[in-house]
Scaffold this motif. Sequence first.
Motif, PDB file in Angstrom:
ATOM      1  N   GLU A   2       0.822  -1.209   0.000  1.00 34.37           N
ATOM      2  CA  GLU A   2       0.000   0.000   0.000  1.00 34.37           C
ATOM      3  C   GLU A   2       0.864   1.271   0.000  1.00 34.37           C
ATOM      4  OE1 GLU A   2      -3.065   2.384  -0.497  1.00 34.37           O
ATOM      5  OE2 GLU A   2      -3.116   0.204  -0.682  1.00 34.37           O
ATOM      6  N   GLU A   3       1.992   1.245   0.696  1.00 32.29           N
ATOM      7  CA  GLU A   3       2.866   2.413   0.707  1.00 32.29           C
ATOM      8  C   GLU A   3       3.420   2.703  -0.686  1.00 32.29           C
ATOM      9  OE1 GLU A   3       5.775   1.638   3.714  1.00 32.29           O
ATOM     10  OE2 GLU A   3       4.471   2.382   5.300  1.00 32.29           O
ATOM     11  N   ILE A   4       3.806   1.660  -1.397  1.00 34.87           N
ATOM     12  CA  ILE A   4       4.319   1.860  -2.757  1.00 34.87           C
ATOM     13  C   ILE A   4       3.211   2.407  -3.651  1.00 34.87           C
ATOM     14  CG2 ILE A   4       5.212   0.713  -4.826  1.00 34.87           C
ATOM     15  CD1 ILE A   4       6.834  -1.088  -3.041  1.00 34.87           C
ATOM     16  N   ARG A   5       1.980   1.935  -3.479  1.00 36.73           N
ATOM     17  CA  ARG A   5       0.846   2.463  -4.266  1.00 36.73           C
ATOM     18  C   ARG A   5       0.674   3.963  -4.025  1.00 36.73           C
ATOM     19  NH1 ARG A   5      -1.587  -1.966  -6.260  1.00 36.73           N
ATOM     20  NH2 ARG A   5      -1.587  -3.806  -4.958  1.00 36.73           N
ATOM     21  N   ARG A   6       0.775   4.370  -2.768  1.00 34.47           N
ATOM     22  CA  ARG A   6       0.617   5.788  -2.441  1.00 34.47           C
ATOM     23  C   ARG A   6       1.753   6.618  -3.036  1.00 34.47           C
ATOM     24  NH1 ARG A   6       0.385   6.291   3.525  1.00 34.47           N
ATOM     25  NH2 ARG A   6      -0.002   8.482   3.074  1.00 34.47           N
ATOM     26  N   THR A  53      13.874  -9.077 -17.684  1.00 37.22           N
ATOM     27  CA  THR A  53      13.822 -10.293 -16.870  1.00 37.22           C
ATOM     28  C   THR A  53      13.521 -10.019 -15.404  1.00 37.22           C
ATOM     29  OG1 THR A  53      16.217 -10.240 -16.642  1.00 37.22           O
ATOM     30  CG2 THR A  53      15.323 -11.632 -18.384  1.00 37.22           C
ATOM     31  N   ASP A  54      13.877  -8.835 -14.890  1.00 42.93           N
ATOM     32  CA  ASP A  54      13.561  -8.513 -13.498  1.00 42.93           C
ATOM     33  C   ASP A  54      12.053  -8.449 -13.272  1.00 42.93           C
ATOM     34  OD1 ASP A  54      16.212  -8.355 -12.848  1.00 42.93           O
ATOM     35  OD2 ASP A  54      16.281  -6.172 -12.779  1.00 42.93           O
ATOM     36  N   PHE A  55      11.292  -8.237 -14.317  1.00 40.40           N
ATOM     37  CA  PHE A  55       9.848  -8.061 -14.186  1.00 40.40           C
ATOM     38  C   PHE A  55       9.048  -9.302 -14.551  1.00 40.40           C
ATOM     39  CE2 PHE A  55      11.628  -3.877 -14.649  1.00 40.40           C
ATOM     40  CZ  PHE A  55      11.001  -3.200 -13.633  1.00 40.40           C
ATOM     41  N   THR A  56       9.706 -10.387 -14.955  1.00 36.72           N
ATOM     42  CA  THR A  56       8.976 -11.571 -15.382  1.00 36.72           C
ATOM     43  C   THR A  56       8.572 -12.484 -14.227  1.00 36.72           C
ATOM     44  OG1 THR A  56      11.042 -12.724 -15.908  1.00 36.72           O
ATOM     45  CG2 THR A  56       9.924 -11.587 -17.724  1.00 36.72           C
ATOM     46  N   HIS A  57       8.898 -12.113 -13.011  1.00 37.98           N
ATOM     47  CA  HIS A  57       8.429 -12.883 -11.857  1.00 37.98           C
ATOM     48  C   HIS A  57       6.930 -12.647 -11.705  1.00 37.98           C
ATOM     49  CE1 HIS A  57      12.331 -14.079 -10.199  1.00 37.98           C
ATOM     50  NE2 HIS A  57      12.760 -12.929 -10.703  1.00 37.98           N
ATOM     51  N   GLN A  58       6.168 -13.725 -11.719  1.00 29.89           N
ATOM     52  CA  GLN A  58       4.722 -13.599 -11.598  1.00 29.89           C
ATOM     53  C   GLN A  58       4.312 -12.947 -10.284  1.00 29.89           C
ATOM     54  OE1 GLN A  58       2.675 -17.239 -12.438  1.00 29.89           O
ATOM     55  NE2 GLN A  58       3.699 -17.522 -14.398  1.00 29.89           N
ATOM     56  N   SER A  59       5.158 -13.036  -9.265  1.00 31.88           N
ATOM     57  CA  SER A  59       4.821 -12.442  -7.968  1.00 31.88           C
ATOM     58  C   SER A  59       4.684 -10.923  -8.079  1.00 31.88           C
ATOM     59  CB  SER A  59       5.854 -12.812  -6.911  1.00 31.88           C
ATOM     60  OG  SER A  59       7.132 -12.316  -7.237  1.00 31.88           O
ATOM     61  N   ILE A  60       5.391 -10.297  -9.020  1.00 32.32           N
ATOM     62  CA  ILE A  60       5.259  -8.843  -9.192  1.00 32.32           C
ATOM     63  C   ILE A  60       3.874  -8.515  -9.719  1.00 32.32           C
ATOM     64  CG2 ILE A  60       6.099  -6.810 -10.442  1.00 32.32           C
ATOM     65  CD1 ILE A  60       8.868  -8.115 -10.453  1.00 32.32           C
ATOM     66  N   CYS A  61       3.462  -9.213 -10.771  1.00 33.61           N
ATOM     67  CA  CYS A  61       2.146  -8.955 -11.352  1.00 33.61           C
ATOM     68  C   CYS A  61       1.048  -9.219 -10.325  1.00 33.61           C
ATOM     69  CB  CYS A  61       1.940  -9.804 -12.606  1.00 33.61           C
ATOM     70  SG  CYS A  61       0.486  -9.321 -13.565  1.00 33.61           S
ATOM     71  N   ARG A  62       1.178 -10.289  -9.575  1.00 29.28           N
ATOM     72  CA  ARG A  62       0.170 -10.605  -8.548  1.00 29.28           C
ATOM     73  C   ARG A  62       0.140  -9.534  -7.456  1.00 29.28           C
ATOM     74  NH1 ARG A  62       2.193 -16.206  -8.922  1.00 29.28           N
ATOM     75  NH2 ARG A  62       0.848 -17.238 -10.420  1.00 29.28           N
ATOM     76  N   ALA A  63       1.299  -9.038  -7.058  1.00 24.84           N
ATOM     77  CA  ALA A  63       1.353  -8.003  -6.023  1.00 24.84           C
ATOM     78  C   ALA A  63       0.713  -6.701  -6.511  1.00 24.84           C
ATOM     79  CB  ALA A  63       2.797  -7.753  -5.598  1.00 24.84           C
ATOM     80  N   LEU A  64       0.840  -6.424  -7.796  1.00 25.66           N
ATOM     81  CA  LEU A  64       0.280  -5.201  -8.364  1.00 25.66           C
ATOM     82  C   LEU A  64      -1.235  -5.272  -8.522  1.00 25.66           C
ATOM     83  CD1 LEU A  64       2.953  -4.610 -11.136  1.00 25.66           C
ATOM     84  CD2 LEU A  64       2.657  -3.260  -9.049  1.00 25.66           C
ATOM     85  N   ASP A  65      -1.762  -6.472  -8.654  1.00 28.01           N
ATOM     86  CA  ASP A  65      -3.193  -6.695  -8.905  1.00 28.01           C
ATOM     87  C   ASP A  65      -3.987  -6.480  -7.621  1.00 28.01           C
ATOM     88  OD1 ASP A  65      -5.640  -7.444  -9.905  1.00 28.01           O
ATOM     89  OD2 ASP A  65      -5.125  -9.566 -10.152  1.00 28.01           O
ATOM     90  N   ALA A  77      -1.236  -0.286 -13.035  1.00 27.61           N
ATOM     91  CA  ALA A  77      -0.030  -0.199 -13.867  1.00 27.61           C
ATOM     92  C   ALA A  77       0.824   1.011 -13.496  1.00 27.61           C
ATOM     93  CB  ALA A  77      -0.403  -0.165 -15.341  1.00 27.61           C
ATOM     94  N   ILE A  78       0.216   2.060 -12.969  1.00 25.42           N
ATOM     95  CA  ILE A  78       0.986   3.222 -12.508  1.00 25.42           C
ATOM     96  C   ILE A  78       2.024   2.773 -11.481  1.00 25.42           C
ATOM     97  CG2 ILE A  78       0.858   5.334 -11.110  1.00 25.42           C
ATOM     98  CD1 ILE A  78      -1.759   5.982 -12.583  1.00 25.42           C
ATOM     99  N   VAL A  79       1.646   1.840 -10.623  1.00 24.26           N
ATOM    100  CA  VAL A  79       2.568   1.315  -9.616  1.00 24.26           C
ATOM    101  C   VAL A  79       3.705   0.571 -10.315  1.00 24.26           C
ATOM    102  CG1 VAL A  79       2.808  -0.132  -7.568  1.00 24.26           C
ATOM    103  CG2 VAL A  79       0.683   1.154  -7.941  1.00 24.26           C
ATOM    104  N   LEU A  80       3.375  -0.205 -11.340  1.00 23.57           N
ATOM    105  CA  LEU A  80       4.396  -0.902 -12.128  1.00 23.57           C
ATOM    106  C   LEU A  80       5.369   0.101 -12.742  1.00 23.57           C
ATOM    107  CD1 LEU A  80       5.631  -3.362 -13.640  1.00 23.57           C
ATOM    108  CD2 LEU A  80       3.899  -2.955 -15.406  1.00 23.57           C
ATOM    109  N   PHE A  81       4.862   1.147 -13.346  1.00 23.57           N
ATOM    110  CA  PHE A  81       5.722   2.145 -13.980  1.00 23.57           C
ATOM    111  C   PHE A  81       6.627   2.820 -12.945  1.00 23.57           C
ATOM    112  CE2 PHE A  81       1.983   2.556 -17.091  1.00 23.57           C
ATOM    113  CZ  PHE A  81       2.463   1.515 -17.859  1.00 23.57           C
ATOM    114  N   TYR A  82       6.070   3.094 -11.771  1.00 25.52           N
ATOM    115  CA  TYR A  82       6.891   3.688 -10.707  1.00 25.52           C
ATOM    116  C   TYR A  82       8.006   2.724 -10.294  1.00 25.52           C
ATOM    117  CZ  TYR A  82       8.557   5.135  -6.203  1.00 25.52           C
ATOM    118  OH  TYR A  82       9.386   5.469  -5.168  1.00 25.52           O
TER     119      TYR A  82
END
Length: 186
Positions: A2-6, A53-65, A77-82
């Motif tokens: 949540e902190e990263i989202r903010r 390759t740093d972004f291909t971990h499925q855990s990143i996509c799941r954490a962003l969802d 996706a804004i969080v991903l871009f950040y």
Amino acid sequence: MEEIRRVAAAYYEHLPAKDKKSLRGTFKAMDKNRDGKISLLEYLDYFKKKNGTDFTHQSICRALDMNVNGSLDFEEAIVLFYIMESGRTIICMSCKTFMAGVYFSCSQCFFNVASRRSFDICCDCYGGKKFTHHSDAIFCDNFSLLSQSRSLALEASAEKRSRVVEGCNWMLGVANLAVSAGCIIM
């Protein structure tokens, strides 16, 4: 997370209009079927093609969802871009999950200029001793390392501090140019 989202939302709000437009373009490039969402498959395909390759971990996509619907809308996706821009893609070296919050790093690896990467692990792996690393490793949380880095920088001569600041400003300038040109740094 949540902190990263903010932080990401605040970062996005302060971007110039042209950079916001560029991020919308990147989102559209990732959304191959044009449904307004980035599926896990679209996400993985995009980063595999970009050699991210740093972004291909499925855990990143799941954490962003955030709404757990299996895809990313633009706000997610804004969080991903950040994360991409800030270099905040940190994967636990033990359990291989994305670390959104506090984590631990081996301070010897972190401050070793010959080392290409630091040894970073999540709180669960550190607390549960679920990792292997060199026997004399001293681990610090990421905030402590940031504080130590600042202290070391302040103890350096004015000339050395000036060179470090110039180097940091140069890297930030390159990152801003890449965003302005519609590129995403990986």
